[in-house]
Write a protein that holds these residues in place. Structure first.
Motif, PDB file in Angstrom:
ATOM      1  N   LEU A  15     -36.885  24.118 -38.297  1.00 26.11           N
ATOM      2  CA  LEU A  15     -37.135  22.691 -38.542  1.00 26.11           C
ATOM      3  C   LEU A  15     -38.212  22.467 -39.590  1.00 26.11           C
ATOM      4  N   ARG A  16     -38.959  23.534 -39.909  1.00 27.80           N
ATOM      5  CA  ARG A  16     -40.103  23.413 -40.851  1.00 27.80           C
ATOM      6  C   ARG A  16     -41.122  22.404 -40.323  1.00 27.80           C
ATOM      7  N   ASP A  17     -41.827  21.736 -41.243  1.00 27.25           N
ATOM      8  CA  ASP A  17     -42.957  20.896 -40.829  1.00 27.25           C
ATOM      9  C   ASP A  17     -43.050  19.710 -41.796  1.00 27.25           C
ATOM     10  N   GLY A  18     -43.905  18.749 -41.481  1.00 22.04           N
ATOM     11  CA  GLY A  18     -44.210  17.657 -42.404  1.00 22.04           C
ATOM     12  C   GLY A  18     -42.971  16.879 -42.834  1.00 22.04           C
ATOM     13  N   ALA A  19     -42.890  16.591 -44.141  1.00 21.49           N
ATOM     14  CA  ALA A  19     -41.816  15.741 -44.654  1.00 21.49           C
ATOM     15  C   ALA A  19     -40.442  16.392 -44.484  1.00 21.49           C
ATOM     16  N   MET A  20     -40.385  17.725 -44.563  1.00 18.52           N
ATOM     17  CA  MET A  20     -39.101  18.414 -44.367  1.00 18.52           C
ATOM     18  C   MET A  20     -38.634  18.240 -42.920  1.00 18.52           C
ATOM     19  N   LEU A  21     -39.541  18.458 -41.979  1.00 15.42           N
ATOM     20  CA  LEU A  21     -39.221  18.261 -40.563  1.00 15.42           C
ATOM     21  C   LEU A  21     -38.667  16.849 -40.330  1.00 15.42           C
ATOM     22  N   GLU A  22     -39.363  15.868 -40.881  1.00 18.17           N
ATOM     23  CA  GLU A  22     -38.902  14.479 -40.701  1.00 18.17           C
ATOM     24  C   GLU A  22     -37.530  14.255 -41.309  1.00 18.17           C
ATOM     25  N   GLY A  23     -37.266  14.944 -42.415  1.00 13.61           N
ATOM     26  CA  GLY A  23     -36.003  14.748 -43.111  1.00 13.61           C
ATOM     27  C   GLY A  23     -34.813  15.433 -42.460  1.00 13.61           C
ATOM     28  N   LEU A  45     -43.428  29.151 -39.778  1.00 12.99           N
ATOM     29  CA  LEU A  45     -44.082  28.180 -40.654  1.00 12.99           C
ATOM     30  C   LEU A  45     -45.110  28.918 -41.502  1.00 12.99           C
ATOM     31  N   VAL A  46     -45.723  28.191 -42.441  1.00 16.87           N
ATOM     32  CA  VAL A  46     -46.851  28.748 -43.193  1.00 16.87           C
ATOM     33  C   VAL A  46     -48.087  27.924 -42.865  1.00 16.87           C
ATOM     34  N   PRO A  47     -49.075  28.424 -42.139  1.00 10.66           N
ATOM     35  CA  PRO A  47     -49.102  29.699 -41.422  1.00 10.66           C
ATOM     36  C   PRO A  47     -48.182  29.649 -40.196  1.00 10.66           C
ATOM     37  N   PRO A  48     -47.804  30.815 -39.670  1.00  9.07           N
ATOM     38  CA  PRO A  48     -46.848  30.858 -38.561  1.00  9.07           C
ATOM     39  C   PRO A  48     -47.410  30.347 -37.236  1.00  9.07           C
ATOM     40  N   ILE A  66     -43.008  17.863 -33.724  1.00  8.95           N
ATOM     41  CA  ILE A  66     -41.544  17.739 -33.670  1.00  8.95           C
ATOM     42  C   ILE A  66     -41.156  16.474 -32.906  1.00  8.95           C
ATOM     43  N   MET A  67     -41.788  16.265 -31.743  1.00  9.53           N
ATOM     44  CA  MET A  67     -41.427  15.104 -30.919  1.00  9.53           C
ATOM     45  C   MET A  67     -41.748  13.802 -31.655  1.00  9.53           C
ATOM     46  N   LYS A  68     -42.817  13.825 -32.450  1.00 14.01           N
ATOM     47  CA  LYS A  68     -43.204  12.637 -33.211  1.00 14.01           C
ATOM     48  C   LYS A  68     -42.200  12.343 -34.325  1.00 14.01           C
ATOM     49  N   ALA A  69     -41.597  13.391 -34.875  1.00 15.25           N
ATOM     50  CA  ALA A  69     -40.663  13.235 -36.001  1.00 15.25           C
ATOM     51  C   ALA A  69     -39.264  12.841 -35.530  1.00 15.25           C
ATOM     52  N   GLY A  82     -38.250  13.820 -47.681  1.00  9.45           N
ATOM     53  CA  GLY A  82     -39.495  13.500 -48.371  1.00  9.45           C
ATOM     54  C   GLY A  82     -40.066  14.689 -49.138  1.00  9.45           C
ATOM     55  N   ALA A  83     -39.587  15.897 -48.790  1.00 12.54           N
ATOM     56  CA  ALA A  83     -40.063  17.101 -49.478  1.00 12.54           C
ATOM     57  C   ALA A  83     -39.209  17.420 -50.698  1.00 12.54           C
TER      58      ALA A  83
END
Ligand SMILES: NC(=O)N[C@@H](CC(=O)O)C(=O)O
Ligand SMILES: [Zn+2]
Ligand SMILES: [Zn+2]
Length: 346
Positions: A16-24, A42-45, A59-62, A327-328
């Motif tokens: 799922l990645r993180d940040g804007a990618m996760l949201e997308g 992830l970076v960092p894992p 994740i739950m927030k996205a 967004g990413a």
């Protein structure tokens, strides 16, 4: 058959990645899938239980409003992972599995394990408490041909580990070879395998014939046709140790379409349509539910989902976007190279 109703599926290997990618990307999974095993690269894992708790919250927030989805968290095994932290994570219900990335084997795996000996205390604890180990099953030895890395991993890493720790439950993730299938079938217990959507559809020609196609590049790399045929037989067969793990792995297009492109194929959005096509082709639509919705929970000791989804065969091809805009940046969607007629309709 024009429509089929199955228990709501789960994805037993997802990035799922993180940040804007996760949201997308998260909505493409949570629209259809009830649960997914979330990869920790992830970076960092995601190394500790507290990393995993924080990631779970993001994740739950996205999650799009109205979607019901349960992320099943994993920890990224390192040579310094604490057995107590892992046990704590399992006890609290947060951690479903620990993930082994041989260092350098795939995307964001440089912090992974170099010397298995150093991880033995954690693996022993996991065997004791019944926490599964998910493995990216490829060796990284430079001398070993990339197409042989799974078979060599089984022989030189996985089999010795399983002999040493027979009580350890191991999921061989994204199996890509008949060697992997045969190894799982021959095991007495404590071994199962996930299979991706794309490895049921492409062989290595997709990457290399008629031009180099980076959007078909993933790890483990797709193998020759005989292997794809073996994967299809396992996925549509009666052995409950094979189940769906999409390994949907989004990367933004500039990181795929360049001189040194990343490994990963994005299939979250059209996976169930692709799978229905494959199972219909194999005359095995009645086995789709076992592969996507029953075998995975049984292996992980969870109840199957009570909700149902319906897939319907449309006369006209079903539309999926060529790219998902996040967004990413844009992420190219897996193109199975045939029209998709099956659609999740309810
Ligand atoms: N499958 C891939 O090709 N890539 C995955 C990592 C992995 O699952 O090996 C990624 O994180 O991009
Ligand atoms: Zn992997
Ligand atoms: Zn993966």
């Amino acid at each position: 058959m024009q429509s089929i109703t199955i228990r709501r599926p789960d994805d037993w290997h997802l990035h799922l990645r993180d940040g804007a990618m996760l949201e997308g990307v998260i909505g493409d999974t949570s629209r259809t899938f009830a649960r997914a095993i979330i990869m920790p690269n992830l970076v960092p894992p995601v190394v500790t239980t507290s990393d995993a708790a924080a990631y779970r919250e993001r994740i739950m927030k996205a999650l799009p409003a109205g979607h019901r989805f349960q992320p099943l968290m994993t920890l990224y095994l390192t040579e310094h992972t604490s057995p107590d932290d892992v046990e704590e994570g399992k006890k609290s219900g947060l951690i479903t599995a620990v993930k082994l990335y041989p260092a350098g084997a795939t995307t964001n795996s440089h912090g992974g394990v170099r010397d298995m000996e150093k991880s033995m205390p954690v693996l022993e604890r996991m065997a004791k408490i019944g926490l599964p180990l998910c493995v990216h099953g490829e060796v990284t030895t430079p001398e070993v041909d990339i197409f042989d890395r799974e078979a060599v991993f089984i022989e030189t890493v996985l089999d010795p580990l399983r002999r040493r720790l027979p009580e350890l439950k191991v999921t061989m993730e994204h199996v890509t070879t008949s060697d992997g299938i045969d190894y799982i079938k021959a095991a007495k217990d404590n071994l199962a395998g996930s299979i991706t959507t794309h490895h049921l559809i492409i062989n290595r020609n997709a990457i290399l014939v008629g031009g180099i196609r980076p959007h078909y590049y993933c790890l483990p790399v797709a193998k020759r046709e005989t292997h794809r045929v073996a994967l299809r037989a396992a996925a549509t067969g009666a052995d409950p140790r094979f189940f769906l793990g999409t390994d949907s792995a989004p990367h933004i297009d500039p990181l795929k379409e360049c001189a040194c492109g990343c490994a990963g194929i994005y299939t979250s959005i059209n996976t169930m349509s692709c799978l229905a096509h494959v199972f219909e082709e194999e005359d095995a639509l009645e086995r789709l539910e076992a592969f996507a919705s029953l075998n995975g929970p049984a292996w992980y000791g969870l109840p199957p989902n009570e909700e149902r989804i319906t897939l319907s065969r449309q006369a006209e091809p079903v539309f999926f976007p060529a790219k998902v805009e996040t967004g990413a940046g844009s992420v190219t969607v897996f193109d199975p190279m045939f029209p998709l007629h099956w659609e999740v309709t309810a």
